[in-house]
Design an enzyme around this catalytic site. Sequence first.
Site, mmCIF file in Angstrom:
data_model
loop_
_atom_site.group_PDB
_atom_site.id
_atom_site.type_symbol
_atom_site.label_atom_id
_atom_site.label_comp_id
_atom_site.label_asym_id
_atom_site.label_seq_id
_atom_site.Cartn_x
_atom_site.Cartn_y
_atom_site.Cartn_z
ATOM 1 C CG ASN A 158 -31.879 -61.278 49.495
ATOM 2 O OD1 ASN A 158 -32.223 -60.220 48.045
ATOM 3 N ND2 ASN A 158 -30.911 -61.121 48.528
ATOM 4 C CD GLU A 256 -27.222 -56.625 39.936
ATOM 5 O OE1 GLU A 256 -26.652 -57.466 40.161
ATOM 6 O OE2 GLU A 256 -26.463 -55.634 39.119
ATOM 7 C CB CYS A 290 -27.931 -62.524 45.116
ATOM 8 S SG CYS A 290 -26.832 -60.931 45.162
ATOM 9 C CD GLU A 464 -28.459 -52.625 40.216
ATOM 10 O OE1 GLU A 464 -29.169 -53.417 41.634
ATOM 11 O OE2 GLU A 464 -29.891 -52.917 39.938
HETATM 12 N N1 LIG Z 1 -28.292 -60.395 41.715
HETATM 13 C C1 LIG Z 1 -28.036 -59.534 42.676
HETATM 14 O O1 LIG Z 1 -28.426 -58.915 42.933
HETATM 15 C C2 LIG Z 1 -29.126 -60.151 43.612
HETATM 16 C C3 LIG Z 1 -29.994 -59.783 44.449
HETATM 17 C C4 LIG Z 1 -30.712 -60.174 45.340
HETATM 18 C C5 LIG Z 1 -31.291 -61.300 45.632
HETATM 19 N N2 LIG Z 1 -31.200 -61.919 44.012
HETATM 20 C C6 LIG Z 1 -31.472 -63.278 43.892
HETATM 21 O O2 LIG Z 1 -33.005 -63.181 44.299
HETATM 22 C C7 LIG Z 1 -33.603 -64.348 44.603
HETATM 23 C C8 LIG Z 1 -34.749 -63.945 45.731
HETATM 24 O O3 LIG Z 1 -35.361 -63.424 45.223
HETATM 25 P P1 LIG Z 1 -36.814 -63.952 45.855
HETATM 26 O O4 LIG Z 1 -36.919 -64.389 46.012
HETATM 27 O O5 LIG Z 1 -37.688 -62.439 45.921
HETATM 28 O O6 LIG Z 1 -36.785 -63.219 43.850
HETATM 29 P P2 LIG Z 1 -38.253 -63.475 43.031
HETATM 30 O O7 LIG Z 1 -37.636 -63.957 41.399
HETATM 31 O O8 LIG Z 1 -39.227 -64.349 43.904
HETATM 32 O O9 LIG Z 1 -38.704 -62.494 42.858
HETATM 33 C C9 LIG Z 1 -38.072 -60.361 43.162
HETATM 34 C C10 LIG Z 1 -38.866 -59.537 42.866
HETATM 35 O O10 LIG Z 1 -39.469 -60.143 41.599
HETATM 36 C C11 LIG Z 1 -41.933 -59.678 42.287
HETATM 37 N N3 LIG Z 1 -42.153 -60.996 40.844
HETATM 38 C C12 LIG Z 1 -42.030 -62.635 41.347
HETATM 39 N N4 LIG Z 1 -43.016 -62.872 39.556
HETATM 40 C C13 LIG Z 1 -42.961 -61.968 39.024
HETATM 41 C C14 LIG Z 1 -43.785 -61.324 37.878
HETATM 42 N N5 LIG Z 1 -43.788 -62.645 37.362
HETATM 43 N N6 LIG Z 1 -44.185 -60.167 36.564
HETATM 44 C C15 LIG Z 1 -43.347 -59.137 38.017
HETATM 45 N N7 LIG Z 1 -42.986 -59.653 39.447
HETATM 46 C C16 LIG Z 1 -42.444 -60.984 39.646
HETATM 47 C C17 LIG Z 1 -41.381 -60.136 43.256
HETATM 48 O O11 LIG Z 1 -42.623 -60.080 43.690
HETATM 49 C C18 LIG Z 1 -40.380 -60.230 43.686
HETATM 50 O O12 LIG Z 1 -40.671 -58.507 43.921
HETATM 51 C C19 LIG Z 1 -32.221 -65.650 45.115
HETATM 52 O O13 LIG Z 1 -32.059 -65.961 43.197
HETATM 53 C C20 LIG Z 1 -31.254 -64.350 45.103
HETATM 54 O O14 LIG Z 1 -30.047 -64.764 44.119
HETATM 55 C C21 LIG Z 1 -29.956 -61.416 43.495
HETATM 56 O O1 LIG Z 2 -28.501 -61.059 47.825
HETATM 57 C C1 LIG Z 2 -27.395 -59.533 47.268
HETATM 58 C C2 LIG Z 2 -27.747 -58.266 47.285
HETATM 59 O O2 LIG Z 2 -27.274 -57.947 46.546
HETATM 60 C C3 LIG Z 2 -27.189 -58.013 48.579
HETATM 61 S S1 LIG Z 2 -25.839 -57.376 48.340
HETATM 62 O O3 LIG Z 2 -25.328 -56.232 47.881
HETATM 63 O O4 LIG Z 2 -24.528 -58.535 48.499
HETATM 64 O O5 LIG Z 2 -25.048 -56.903 50.327
#
Ligand SMILES: NC(=O)c1ccc[n+]([C@@H]2O[C@H](COP(=O)([O-])OP(=O)(O)OC[C@H]3O[C@@H](n4cnc5c(N)ncnc54)[C@H](O)[C@@H]3O)[C@@H](O)[C@H]2O)c1
Ligand SMILES: O=C[C@H](O)CS(=O)(=O)O
Length: 489
Positions: A158, A256, A290, A464
């Site tokens: 994202n 995160e 997120c 972070e």
């Molecule tokens: N807290 C934060 O800062 C933050 C920021 C952005 C997104 N997010 C969260 O991320 C999610 C959306 O992103 P997404 O769909 O890419 O998440 P995801 O967990 O499906 O994937 C994230 C990453 O993990 C990898 N991955 C998936 N399965 C794996 C495994 N078994 N081993 C190693 N790597 C693996 C994916 O290829 C990708 O690179 C949402 O829940 C969002 O809230 C959190």
């Molecule tokens: O999806 C959440 C990421 O941390 C993006 S942001 O830092 O909120 O811009």
Amino acid sequence: MTEGLVLDDPSLLVERCLIGGRFVGDPVEPVVDPATGRTIARVPRLGAEAATAAVEQAQAAFPAWAARTAKERATVLRAWFEQIRAHRADLALILTSEQGKPLAEALGEIDYAAAFVEYYAEEAKRVAGETLASHRADARILVTREPIGVIGAITPWNFPAAMITRKVAPALAVGCTALVKPAPETPLTALALGELAVRAGLPPGVLNIVTGDAAAIGAVMTGHPAVRVVSFTGSTEVGRRLMAQAAPTVKRVALELGGNAPFIVFDDADLDAAVEGAIAAKFRNMGQTCVCANRLYVQDAVHDAFASRLATAIESLQVGPGTEPGVAQGPLINARALAKVEAHVADAVAGGATVALGGRRHPRGGTFYAPTLLIGATPTMRIAREETFGPVAALFRFTDEEEVIAQANASETGLAAYVYTRDLGRAFRVSEALEYGMVGLNTGLISTELAPFGGVKQSGHSREGSHHGLEDYCTLKYVLVAGLRRAGG
Ligand SMILES: NC(=O)c1ccc[n+]([C@@H]2O[C@H](COP(=O)([O-])OP(=O)(O)OC[C@H]3O[C@@H](n4cnc5c(N)ncnc54)[C@H](O)[C@@H]3O)[C@@H](O)[C@H]2O)c1
Ligand SMILES: O=C[C@H](O)CS(=O)(=O)O
């Protein structure tokens, strides 16, 4: 058929992985533009062997990179920042083409991503140790901060630029070396950042980027003895899995994870400001952040006025491909994301909510979804319990402070929360009572490189951004310097 991206610098469309300073691998895996469904490029589908080679390159590069002075590392990071800034437009077009967000948001993300590199280029020179009061007259307690070593970073689709620099910049600043696995949906932004890091003079092996089999690459990161930290941003489900995988080698795991942000509007709020904040907190990146507002709680006395003004603001959001001028809402990342949004809306309607606006796929087709406003959401609905990750604003009524705090805290996650009130006492009471890592008070935008970003509970525990963002990549060493008595003394 690969649809060509028209870049000022076509060499930034990198279709190879970065390992040991060389771009390698056969481009076989398609990268699709979510707005058109067309393939815009291909990248290698690498796995355990390549990930192991990358870790070994990072391990080999670590001693020399860690031995550089902080100022020398800062200079290289600053050069990387300048490269990113110089190629801002190309990076944003690559980002929008593979992720879908409006170009204006992509430009904003490139600036945000660059800001982490700029910030940690400066912070590199401020990583300090300390001396503590000693328990012995002939000895001194010395505490130093050292780079922890090779780090593995796994990032989501994202924010394909910022989620990488938010990890890699602090890690490199303190002297660590890194292997990054970007999301399969958005590898091109990562590889372009890698190319610019090489141009900035980053030595071979300091930064490695491998695309391909996530589970296989992740298994190397969590299992290889040379990897000291696994820094993961993504879903809570995958975060749990990586934590378990890292346990046998007792690695540090920086997480995160997912969110489910409450957005609370009290009856004394500035409603225009609250509507503006709701649009920012809910619809940024089509609701795929997120920290997006997932539950909008509005106090009885202002509920209808707020709903009406929010509906007007939502109606003005132009939907279309992110490269189209004036577009505020692009496509969702893929069909799975679209299905989840549709399921949440259907579940809410089945539970008694009404669709005030949208609630259906957009006429643009594909994975475009109409920005939606639901009225009458309740705590038992999926949209209350799960992260929707789409352009759906669900309104919940509430009567008093205690009730809304209890509802807001009734979540397994605790990343971000938002509160609109002009009562100072209420602002402090509520923000202190909310079980979240971050609170936006009278604002819907909280993300900056200058603050510690992160959550509590099952949103993970890492931070972070700000100087706190260095801690995941440092380790403290305690040296007791003894034998200081004068000979014969
Ligand atoms: N807290 C934060 O800062 C933050 C920021 C952005 C997104 N997010 C969260 O991320 C999610 C959306 O992103 P997404 O769909 O890419 O998440 P995801 O967990 O499906 O994937 C994230 C990453 O993990 C990898 N991955 C998936 N399965 C794996 C495994 N078994 N081993 C190693 N790597 C693996 C994916 O290829 C990708 O690179 C949402 O829940 C969002 O809230 C959190
Ligand atoms: O999806 C959440 C990421 O941390 C993006 S942001 O830092 O909120 O811009």
